[in-house]
Design a protein around this motif. Sequence first.
Motif, PDB file in Angstrom:
ATOM      1  N   ARG A  68      28.832  36.950  53.527  1.00 28.32           N
ATOM      2  CA  ARG A  68      29.893  36.565  54.453  1.00 28.32           C
ATOM      3  C   ARG A  68      29.863  35.056  54.636  1.00 28.32           C
ATOM      4  O   ARG A  68      28.800  34.464  54.787  1.00 28.32           O
ATOM      5  CB  ARG A  68      29.683  37.281  55.781  1.00 28.32           C
ATOM      6  N   GLU A  69      31.039  34.459  54.657  1.00 29.80           N
ATOM      7  CA  GLU A  69      31.159  33.008  54.678  1.00 29.80           C
ATOM      8  C   GLU A  69      31.887  32.554  55.942  1.00 29.80           C
ATOM      9  O   GLU A  69      32.933  33.107  56.298  1.00 29.80           O
ATOM     10  CB  GLU A  69      31.945  32.538  53.443  1.00 29.80           C
ATOM     11  N   PHE A  70      31.341  31.544  56.594  1.00 24.88           N
ATOM     12  CA  PHE A  70      32.008  30.948  57.742  1.00 24.88           C
ATOM     13  C   PHE A  70      33.275  30.219  57.276  1.00 24.88           C
ATOM     14  O   PHE A  70      33.265  29.535  56.257  1.00 24.88           O
ATOM     15  CB  PHE A  70      31.066  29.962  58.430  1.00 24.88           C
ATOM     16  N   VAL A  71      34.355  30.371  58.044  1.00 25.53           N
ATOM     17  CA  VAL A  71      35.606  29.699  57.713  1.00 25.53           C
ATOM     18  C   VAL A  71      35.969  28.656  58.775  1.00 25.53           C
ATOM     19  O   VAL A  71      36.188  27.490  58.459  1.00 25.53           O
ATOM     20  CB  VAL A  71      36.759  30.709  57.565  1.00 25.53           C
ATOM     21  N   ALA A  72      36.039  29.084  60.022  1.00 28.56           N
ATOM     22  CA  ALA A  72      36.471  28.170  61.089  1.00 28.56           C
ATOM     23  C   ALA A  72      36.034  28.730  62.430  1.00 28.56           C
ATOM     24  O   ALA A  72      35.807  29.936  62.570  1.00 28.56           O
ATOM     25  CB  ALA A  72      37.985  27.993  61.060  1.00 28.56           C
ATOM     26  N   ALA A  73      35.943  27.841  63.424  1.00 26.63           N
ATOM     27  CA  ALA A  73      35.593  28.284  64.767  1.00 26.63           C
ATOM     28  C   ALA A  73      36.188  27.328  65.784  1.00 26.63           C
ATOM     29  O   ALA A  73      36.488  26.160  65.478  1.00 26.63           O
ATOM     30  CB  ALA A  73      34.081  28.366  64.942  1.00 26.63           C
TER      31      ALA A  73
END
Length: 122
Positions: free
Chosen positions: A45-50
């Motif tokens: 799983r990859e972080f995209v935005a927050a």
Amino acid sequence: QVQLVESGGGLVQAGDSLRLSCTGFGRTLRSYAMGWFRQTPGKEREFVAAITWDGERTVYTDSVKGRSFISRDDAENTVYLRLNSLKPEDTAVYYCAALMRGGLASGEYDYWGQGTEVTVSS
């Protein structure tokens, strides 16, 4: 307990745009930082935005920086992710998540949605 429901995914062509939505049920999202992650089969799983709880700060992974925009509407209890200039490599299941404390780009979020699938054809 917070339930998160994503929507807005679909099949699009390269260069198109999408707006993903994530609505919270059961509790207000005002106290939570909110993040978007994505995953493809066989990959981590990859972080995209927050976005922080107050909307004052946003962070993006390098691969989407400059062509994506995360926002929140606390009145609607919803967080959005706008993806522009979509590429085939953006194809993934996109998940939203709620974070009470911790690093925005970490995977240590408290609540997760079920995901919405985005497929970008070349």
